[in-house]
Motif scaffolding. Sequence first.
Motif: not given
Length: 87
Positions: A10, A13-14, A17, A73, A76, A80
């Motif tokens: 996570l 991915k953050i 982004y 979350e 993220k 996004q």
Amino acid sequence: MNLQEDLKKLSEKIKQYRDEARVQMHLAKEDVKDEWDDLEHEWERFRNRLEEVLHDSEDASKEARQTAQKLGEDLKSGYQNIRNKLK
């Protein structure tokens, strides 16, 4: 997959982004910049919480791990959202 691995993925991915959004920030409108500033503050909170959970994973409470997961979350989704606004 365990929670530690999930949190690390996570975080990666953050970061991805976040990096992509930063490249496009010069094109952003002022409201998106305000949103970015808020997310940057939350990013720092997440990183601190993640470090605590990862270093104290055996001692970290379930609540602390869940809080880190939820914050991640939310971050993220926020990054996004900014990426989508900049497209």
